[in-house]
Scaffold this motif. Structure first.
Motif, PDB file in Angstrom:
ATOM      1  N   PRO A 216       0.808  -1.228   0.000  1.00 38.02           N
ATOM      2  CA  PRO A 216       0.000   0.000   0.000  1.00 38.02           C
ATOM      3  C   PRO A 216       0.841   1.280   0.000  1.00 38.02           C
ATOM      4  CG  PRO A 216      -0.805  -1.568   1.628  1.00 38.02           C
ATOM      5  CD  PRO A 216       0.502  -2.089   1.144  1.00 38.02           C
ATOM      6  N   ILE A 217       2.018   1.245   0.638  1.00 37.14           N
ATOM      7  CA  ILE A 217       2.873   2.431   0.678  1.00 37.14           C
ATOM      8  C   ILE A 217       3.382   2.767  -0.719  1.00 37.14           C
ATOM      9  CG2 ILE A 217       4.984   3.449   1.642  1.00 37.14           C
ATOM     10  CD1 ILE A 217       4.671   1.609   4.040  1.00 37.14           C
ATOM     11  N   VAL A 218       3.738   1.745  -1.489  1.00 41.27           N
ATOM     12  CA  VAL A 218       4.203   1.951  -2.859  1.00 41.27           C
ATOM     13  C   VAL A 218       3.079   2.550  -3.700  1.00 41.27           C
ATOM     14  CG1 VAL A 218       4.974   0.786  -4.971  1.00 41.27           C
ATOM     15  CG2 VAL A 218       5.943   0.127  -2.759  1.00 41.27           C
ATOM     16  N   LYS A 219       1.863   2.074  -3.487  1.00 43.80           N
ATOM     17  CA  LYS A 219       0.726   2.595  -4.252  1.00 43.80           C
ATOM     18  C   LYS A 219       0.493   4.070  -3.934  1.00 43.80           C
ATOM     19  CE  LYS A 219      -4.118   1.758  -5.409  1.00 43.80           C
ATOM     20  NZ  LYS A 219      -5.289   0.858  -5.270  1.00 43.80           N
ATOM     21  N   ARG A 220       0.500   4.422  -2.667  1.00 51.83           N
ATOM     22  CA  ARG A 220       0.287   5.813  -2.275  1.00 51.83           C
ATOM     23  C   ARG A 220       1.414   6.704  -2.811  1.00 51.83           C
ATOM     24  NH1 ARG A 220       0.590   7.467   2.621  1.00 51.83           N
ATOM     25  NH2 ARG A 220       1.533   5.647   3.642  1.00 51.83           N
ATOM     26  N   ALA A 221       2.646   6.198  -2.736  1.00 55.03           N
ATOM     27  CA  ALA A 221       3.808   6.970  -3.202  1.00 55.03           C
ATOM     28  C   ALA A 221       3.764   7.157  -4.715  1.00 55.03           C
ATOM     29  CB  ALA A 221       5.097   6.280  -2.779  1.00 55.03           C
ATOM     30  N   GLY A 222       3.400   6.101  -5.446  1.00 59.80           N
ATOM     31  CA  GLY A 222       3.335   6.180  -6.902  1.00 59.80           C
ATOM     32  C   GLY A 222       2.276   7.165  -7.381  1.00 59.80           C
ATOM     33  N   ASP A 234      12.713  12.589  -3.327  1.00 60.71           N
ATOM     34  CA  ASP A 234      11.995  13.621  -2.568  1.00 60.71           C
ATOM     35  C   ASP A 234      10.810  13.032  -1.813  1.00 60.71           C
ATOM     36  OD1 ASP A 234      13.656  15.765  -3.362  1.00 60.71           O
ATOM     37  OD2 ASP A 234      12.636  15.828  -5.303  1.00 60.71           O
ATOM     38  N   ILE A 235      10.190  12.008  -2.390  1.00 56.97           N
ATOM     39  CA  ILE A 235       9.069  11.340  -1.715  1.00 56.97           C
ATOM     40  C   ILE A 235       9.577  10.554  -0.514  1.00 56.97           C
ATOM     41  CG2 ILE A 235       7.354   9.497  -1.986  1.00 56.97           C
ATOM     42  CD1 ILE A 235       6.969  10.434  -4.865  1.00 56.97           C
ATOM     43  N   GLU A 236      10.692   9.871  -0.691  1.00 54.45           N
ATOM     44  CA  GLU A 236      11.236   9.022   0.378  1.00 54.45           C
ATOM     45  C   GLU A 236      11.656   9.846   1.594  1.00 54.45           C
ATOM     46  OE1 GLU A 236      13.808   6.725   2.802  1.00 54.45           O
ATOM     47  OE2 GLU A 236      14.567   8.394   1.587  1.00 54.45           O
ATOM     48  N   THR A 237      12.088  11.088   1.376  1.00 56.73           N
ATOM     49  CA  THR A 237      12.572  11.927   2.483  1.00 56.73           C
ATOM     50  C   THR A 237      11.526  12.921   2.992  1.00 56.73           C
ATOM     51  OG1 THR A 237      13.509  13.511   0.887  1.00 56.73           O
ATOM     52  CG2 THR A 237      14.974  11.770   1.710  1.00 56.73           C
ATOM     53  N   LEU A 238      10.347  12.960   2.368  1.00 59.45           N
ATOM     54  CA  LEU A 238       9.313  13.923   2.757  1.00 59.45           C
ATOM     55  C   LEU A 238       8.824  13.666   4.189  1.00 59.45           C
ATOM     56  CD1 LEU A 238       7.515  16.242   1.626  1.00 59.45           C
ATOM     57  CD2 LEU A 238       5.814  14.477   1.047  1.00 59.45           C
ATOM     58  N   VAL A 239       8.798  14.711   5.006  1.00 67.26           N
ATOM     59  CA  VAL A 239       8.311  14.588   6.394  1.00 67.26           C
ATOM     60  C   VAL A 239       7.081  15.475   6.577  1.00 67.26           C
ATOM     61  CG1 VAL A 239      10.562  13.987   7.378  1.00 67.26           C
ATOM     62  CG2 VAL A 239       9.929  16.394   7.141  1.00 67.26           C
ATOM     63  N   TRP A 240       6.305  15.174   7.618  1.00 67.41           N
ATOM     64  CA  TRP A 240       5.009  15.827   7.807  1.00 67.41           C
ATOM     65  C   TRP A 240       5.116  17.332   8.050  1.00 67.41           C
ATOM     66  CZ3 TRP A 240       0.597  13.965   6.343  1.00 67.41           C
ATOM     67  CH2 TRP A 240       0.420  12.582   6.253  1.00 67.41           C
ATOM     68  N   LYS A 241       6.177  17.783   8.675  1.00 66.29           N
ATOM     69  CA  LYS A 241       6.292  19.220   8.971  1.00 66.29           C
ATOM     70  C   LYS A 241       6.493  20.056   7.703  1.00 66.29           C
ATOM     71  CE  LYS A 241      11.280  19.236   9.996  1.00 66.29           C
ATOM     72  NZ  LYS A 241      12.297  19.479  11.060  1.00 66.29           N
ATOM     73  N   GLU A 242       6.773  19.392   6.563  1.00 67.87           N
ATOM     74  CA  GLU A 242       6.941  20.107   5.306  1.00 67.87           C
ATOM     75  C   GLU A 242       5.606  20.347   4.590  1.00 67.87           C
ATOM     76  OE1 GLU A 242      11.393  18.750   3.873  1.00 67.87           O
ATOM     77  OE2 GLU A 242       9.767  17.291   3.650  1.00 67.87           O
ATOM     78  N   ILE A 243       4.543  19.753   5.131  1.00 75.06           N
ATOM     79  CA  ILE A 243       3.213  19.908   4.541  1.00 75.06           C
ATOM     80  C   ILE A 243       2.417  20.923   5.355  1.00 75.06           C
ATOM     81  CG2 ILE A 243       1.060  18.734   3.945  1.00 75.06           C
ATOM     82  CD1 ILE A 243       2.752  16.176   3.640  1.00 75.06           C
ATOM     83  N   HIS A 244       1.972  21.967   4.673  1.00 74.19           N
ATOM     84  CA  HIS A 244       1.318  23.079   5.361  1.00 74.19           C
ATOM     85  C   HIS A 244      -0.050  23.370   4.748  1.00 74.19           C
ATOM     86  CE1 HIS A 244       5.236  24.255   7.209  1.00 74.19           C
ATOM     87  NE2 HIS A 244       5.714  23.772   6.071  1.00 74.19           N
ATOM     88  N   GLY A 245      -0.799  24.258   5.408  1.00 73.77           N
ATOM     89  CA  GLY A 245      -2.060  24.743   4.866  1.00 73.77           C
ATOM     90  C   GLY A 245      -3.268  24.002   5.397  1.00 73.77           C
ATOM     91  N   VAL A 285       6.472  10.884   5.780  1.00 81.70           N
ATOM     92  CA  VAL A 285       5.107  10.719   5.283  1.00 81.70           C
ATOM     93  C   VAL A 285       4.913   9.312   4.740  1.00 81.70           C
ATOM     94  CG1 VAL A 285       3.420  11.522   3.575  1.00 81.70           C
ATOM     95  CG2 VAL A 285       4.894  13.172   4.758  1.00 81.70           C
ATOM     96  N   PHE A 286       5.925   8.798   4.041  1.00 81.77           N
ATOM     97  CA  PHE A 286       5.852   7.446   3.480  1.00 81.77           C
ATOM     98  C   PHE A 286       6.814   6.535   4.259  1.00 81.77           C
ATOM     99  CE2 PHE A 286       4.588  10.395   0.157  1.00 81.77           C
ATOM    100  CZ  PHE A 286       3.406   9.826  -0.289  1.00 81.77           C
TER     101      PHE A 286
END
Length: 379
Positions: A216-222, A234-245, A285-286
């Protein structure tokens, strides 16, 4: 120890030109080379013939000595930029490895260092680097065998990636004053080979969204990559604090792994829903996404969606770019969203869309044996 010495150089009409001899040499930003001599445009008589010429020599030498003393102070206070001899004699490979280590085990950086070592050896001083050697390294990448595989050569675009990291390292060395010249900007990069960029049509992407994926993680990432154009790194290193709004106004603030550029990226509510429940600020995130698992899961996922084509995870990024341009999004906007430094890279996707349009236009064919009679009958 920096040292500035006043020197004389014989010229015509029994005069001497005054200049400063500087050690170590200073960098001249106008010529782009290291400068050891600085001519003062001051002259003295070699053998003054009268009191006037003697007095003129005395005043000129006093002026030159004042300039020399000022330059000495400037150098000691590091007002004038110069490359130290100890830096220039240090090992470039050590610096190269330090630059690669900053990229969090980035494969292309690691391999770029390994190939340069295989080309030159474990040690090379900065003083040995020149334009000719850099060109020889480029030729080596294009003609030499893949490491550990004597009968196979690396692909041209792989050589482009490795040589690009080498050039970035040279530019960094110049900025940190290990090199007197900006070799990284002077030498030309290897011209990349235009390649086929596999992508999914919208109908295929929808089938992927509805198909079962073993991970499921691969599906969400893809799907996230197809919706945003994000690279795997960039997806592999994305963390929640980088998502705003909030709803209707979500955006991501992050630093691209490849370009190291800080990016502001607006995202849709539909894209945010793919991410699932929000985690801790510094958590990924992933979480649990692994590239080797991605390869095997993607193959089964494609099969479940009834799609038979060679397709890698990076194809989701190609899908985003192609579908955006096909939908009429301005190419400059797509280029910005993809984080491309050169719009020529983005234009490849425009060519794909143009070829698809041409292919579609040729699918409608009318068999008319006598076009003149047909037009006449209509009139």
């Amino acid at each position: 120890m920096s040292k500035v010495t006043l020197r004389k150089k014989p010229i015509s009409k029994g005069r001497h030109s005054l200049y400063l001899e500087i050690y170590p040499p200073i960098y001249n930003p106008v010529t782009g080379i290291m400068q050891r001599k600085q001519y003062l445009k001051l002259y003295v008589y070699n053998r003054p013939r009268n009191e006037i010429e003697k007095e003129l020599n005395k005043e000129t030498l006093a002026t030159a000595e004042y300039i020399r003393a000022q330059r000495q102070i400037d150098l000691q206070s590091q007002k004038y930029d110069f490359v130290s001899e100890s830096k220039m004699k240090s090992n470039f490979l050590d610096f190269f490895e330090e630059q690669a280590a900053k990229r969090k085990n980035c494969y292309n950086w690691t391999m770029s260092v390994r190939y340069f070592k295989s080309f030159f050896g474990p040690k090379i001083a900065f003083t040995e680097l020149n334009e000719s050697l850099c060109e020889e390294y480029a030729d080596y990448l294009l003609s030499g065998p893949a490491l550990g595989r004597s009968k196979i050569r690396i692909k041209k675009n792989t050589a482009v990636a490795y040589f690009g990291r080498f050039r970035l390292t040279l530019q960094a060395a110049y900025k940190k004053r290990y090199l007197p010249n900006d070799l990284g900007s002077i030498i030309e990069n290897i011209t990349p080979q235009e390649t086929h960029r596999p992508f999914l049509f919208m109908e295929e992407l929808e089938r992927m969204g509805n198909a079962f994926c073993p991970n499921p993680i691969v599906k969400r990432a893809g799907l996230f990559s197809a919706m945003t154009g994000f690279r795997y790194s960039d997806i592999e290193t994305l963390v929640w604090k980088e998502i705003h709004g909030c709803e209707g106004n979500y955006y991501i603030l992050y630093s691209q792994e490849k370009t190291e550029n800080a990016e502001y990226y607006p995202v849709s509510d539909e894209t945010i829903k793919l991410l699932g429940k929000r985690g801790a600020p510094d958590s990924k995130v992933f979480e649990g996404l692994k590239y080797d698992q991605t390869v095997t899961s993607l193959k089964k996922w494609l099969s479940n969606a009834g799609i038979e084509k060679h397709f890698t995870f990076h194809g989701f990024r190609h899908t985003f770019a192609t579908l955006q341009i096909a939908a009429g999004t301005d190419i400059y906007t797509v280029s910005k969203l993809l984080g491309h430094k050169d719009i020529k890279t983005t234009q490849i996707y425009a060519k794909i869309v143009d070829s698809l349009k041409k292919e579609a236009s040729e699918k409608i064919k009318i068999n008319v044996f006598n076009i003149g009679e047909s037009i006449k009958s209509i009139q």
